[in-house]
Design a protein around this motif. Structure first.
Motif, PDB file in Angstrom:
ATOM      1  N   ALA A 155     109.266  69.873  31.985  1.00 55.65           N
ATOM      2  CA  ALA A 155     109.616  69.908  30.564  1.00 55.65           C
ATOM      3  C   ALA A 155     110.741  70.885  30.279  1.00 55.65           C
ATOM      4  CB  ALA A 155     108.391  70.280  29.733  1.00 55.65           C
ATOM      5  N   ASP A 156     110.797  71.978  30.998  1.00 53.85           N
ATOM      6  CA  ASP A 156     111.805  73.010  30.762  1.00 53.85           C
ATOM      7  C   ASP A 156     113.221  72.512  30.971  1.00 53.85           C
ATOM      8  OD1 ASP A 156     110.930  72.912  33.568  1.00 53.85           O
ATOM      9  OD2 ASP A 156     112.304  74.606  33.880  1.00 53.85           O
ATOM     10  N   LYS A 157     113.385  71.392  31.632  1.00 56.27           N
ATOM     11  CA  LYS A 157     114.718  70.851  31.913  1.00 56.27           C
ATOM     12  C   LYS A 157     115.285  70.019  30.760  1.00 56.27           C
ATOM     13  CE  LYS A 157     114.288  71.293  36.770  1.00 56.27           C
ATOM     14  NZ  LYS A 157     115.279  72.091  37.370  1.00 56.27           N
ATOM     15  N   ALA A 158     114.455  69.744  29.743  1.00 54.64           N
ATOM     16  CA  ALA A 158     114.940  68.997  28.576  1.00 54.64           C
ATOM     17  C   ALA A 158     115.879  69.879  27.762  1.00 54.64           C
ATOM     18  CB  ALA A 158     113.763  68.554  27.709  1.00 54.64           C
ATOM     19  N   GLN A 159     116.740  69.244  26.979  1.00 51.03           N
ATOM     20  CA  GLN A 159     117.672  69.996  26.145  1.00 51.03           C
ATOM     21  C   GLN A 159     116.917  70.880  25.151  1.00 51.03           C
ATOM     22  OE1 GLN A 159     120.794  67.647  24.422  1.00 51.03           O
ATOM     23  NE2 GLN A 159     121.389  69.249  23.034  1.00 51.03           N
ATOM     24  N   ASN A 160     115.876  70.348  24.525  1.00 48.24           N
ATOM     25  CA  ASN A 160     115.038  71.083  23.582  1.00 48.24           C
ATOM     26  C   ASN A 160     113.585  70.875  23.969  1.00 48.24           C
ATOM     27  OD1 ASN A 160     116.948  71.924  21.246  1.00 48.24           O
ATOM     28  ND2 ASN A 160     117.418  69.764  21.580  1.00 48.24           N
ATOM     29  N   VAL A 161     112.796  71.949  23.915  1.00 46.38           N
ATOM     30  CA  VAL A 161     111.377  71.860  24.213  1.00 46.38           C
ATOM     31  C   VAL A 161     110.615  72.380  23.001  1.00 46.38           C
ATOM     32  CG1 VAL A 161     109.505  72.570  25.755  1.00 46.38           C
ATOM     33  CG2 VAL A 161     111.833  72.307  26.658  1.00 46.38           C
ATOM     34  N   ILE A 162     109.679  71.577  22.534  1.00 48.88           N
ATOM     35  CA  ILE A 162     108.794  71.992  21.448  1.00 48.88           C
ATOM     36  C   ILE A 162     107.388  72.039  22.033  1.00 48.88           C
ATOM     37  CG2 ILE A 162     107.830  71.424  19.190  1.00 48.88           C
ATOM     38  CD1 ILE A 162     110.418  69.799  18.661  1.00 48.88           C
ATOM     39  N   VAL A 163     106.766  73.211  21.980  1.00 52.79           N
ATOM     40  CA  VAL A 163     105.414  73.389  22.501  1.00 52.79           C
ATOM     41  C   VAL A 163     104.478  73.597  21.324  1.00 52.79           C
ATOM     42  CG1 VAL A 163     103.891  74.796  23.936  1.00 52.79           C
ATOM     43  CG2 VAL A 163     106.277  74.446  24.624  1.00 52.79           C
ATOM     44  N   ILE A 164     103.449  72.765  21.251  1.00 55.33           N
ATOM     45  CA  ILE A 164     102.425  72.923  20.216  1.00 55.33           C
ATOM     46  C   ILE A 164     101.140  73.330  20.914  1.00 55.33           C
ATOM     47  CG2 ILE A 164     101.102  71.834  18.378  1.00 55.33           C
ATOM     48  CD1 ILE A 164     103.352  69.751  18.151  1.00 55.33           C
ATOM     49  N   LYS A 165     100.669  74.533  20.604  1.00 53.82           N
ATOM     50  CA  LYS A 165      99.377  74.985  21.117  1.00 53.82           C
ATOM     51  C   LYS A 165      98.847  76.081  20.206  1.00 53.82           C
ATOM     52  CE  LYS A 165      99.277  76.884  25.101  1.00 53.82           C
ATOM     53  NZ  LYS A 165      98.845  78.089  25.580  1.00 53.82           N
ATOM     54  N   ARG A 166      97.604  76.419  20.389  1.00 53.13           N
ATOM     55  CA  ARG A 166      96.959  77.389  19.498  1.00 53.13           C
ATOM     56  C   ARG A 166      97.590  78.777  19.560  1.00 53.13           C
ATOM     57  NH1 ARG A 166      93.360  75.084  16.668  1.00 53.13           N
ATOM     58  NH2 ARG A 166      92.186  73.341  17.466  1.00 53.13           N
ATOM     59  N   GLY A 167      98.172  79.134  20.676  1.00 55.46           N
ATOM     60  CA  GLY A 167      98.810  80.438  20.844  1.00 55.46           C
ATOM     61  C   GLY A 167      99.577  80.459  22.142  1.00 55.46           C
ATOM     62  N   LYS A 168     100.257  81.568  22.413  1.00 56.61           N
ATOM     63  CA  LYS A 168     101.050  81.626  23.640  1.00 56.61           C
ATOM     64  C   LYS A 168     100.294  82.289  24.779  1.00 56.61           C
ATOM     65  CE  LYS A 168     103.695  85.772  22.630  1.00 56.61           C
ATOM     66  NZ  LYS A 168     104.979  86.387  22.762  1.00 56.61           N
ATOM     67  N   GLY A 169      98.988  82.314  24.687  1.00 58.28           N
ATOM     68  CA  GLY A 169      98.159  82.919  25.721  1.00 58.28           C
ATOM     69  C   GLY A 169      98.316  82.244  27.071  1.00 58.28           C
ATOM     70  N   ALA A 170      97.823  82.930  28.085  1.00 58.75           N
ATOM     71  CA  ALA A 170      97.898  82.427  29.455  1.00 58.75           C
ATOM     72  C   ALA A 170      96.997  81.214  29.635  1.00 58.75           C
ATOM     73  CB  ALA A 170      97.482  83.529  30.425  1.00 58.75           C
ATOM     74  N   GLY A 171      97.361  80.377  30.587  1.00 57.08           N
ATOM     75  CA  GLY A 171      96.546  79.215  30.929  1.00 57.08           C
ATOM     76  C   GLY A 171      95.466  79.605  31.924  1.00 57.08           C
TER      77      GLY A 171
END
Length: 180
Positions: free
Chosen positions: A128-144
């Motif tokens: 996904a990081d290789k796309a021109q724009n990345v939109i991440v939807i999640k509850r928070g930026k916590g670790a996986g």
């Protein structure tokens, strides 16, 4: 990591700022307990009406068992022709205008490709990081599950939209319809 804090946490509306004129979107739907209603909303993203190609990328091992995400997407009404496994879609991210990541963390963590000391080094990920724009939807930026912070969230091309996936996707759809 590109910075010391999240590159750009934004509202659902703000996440779309750099995506006007997109012609190709990849939707990554990966989570063990992904609510079918969120997938259903994402599946109805009105991008195709604007001649934007939409594809759903999944990691075959994601979910509670192999094939789980395929079942959830099918139950939500996503056409089978729009669902792609890692091997089928990973090379396409570099041509995507937008990668919409819903509820995923480690499976889009670029460190798996680059850091030999990382606990996830060598793990299969969606690029996904290789796309021109990345939109991440999640509850928070916590670790996986790996327990490490996701470097993707610090990249300049990434916008993190924290909160309910269903609400965020619905708000983005409303914004897209207003632009059409």
């Amino acid at each position: 990591m590109a910075g010391t804090q999240c590159a750009a946490a934004a509202s659902p509306d703000g996440c779309l700022n750099n995506t006007h004129g997109a012609e190709r979107a990849e939707v990554i739907a990966v989570a063990a307990k992904f609510p079918p209603e969120v997938i259903g909303v994402a599946a109805k993203f009105p991008l195709e009406e604007a001649s934007v190609e939409v594809k759903f990328a999944i990691l075959p091992i994601a979910g509670r068992m192999p094939g789980h995400m395929n079942v959830l997407l099918a139950e939500a009404g996503v056409p089978y022709e729009q669902i792609f496994d890692l091997e089928e879609i990973n090379e396409e991210f570099s041509q995507a205008d937008v990668a919409l990541v819903i509820g995923a963390n480690d499976v889009v963590h670029p460190v798996a490709r680059t850091d030999k000391t990382s606990p996830i080094c060598g793990m299969q990920i969606l690029n996904a990081d290789k796309a021109q724009n990345v939109i991440v939807i999640k509850r928070g930026k916590g670790a996986g599950y790996s327990g490490i912070e996701n470097a993707l969230f610090f990249e300049e091309n990434c916008r993190l939209c924290c909160g309910s996936a269903q609400g965020a996707v619905a708000e983005m759809i409303g914004r897209i319809k207003a632009l059409s």
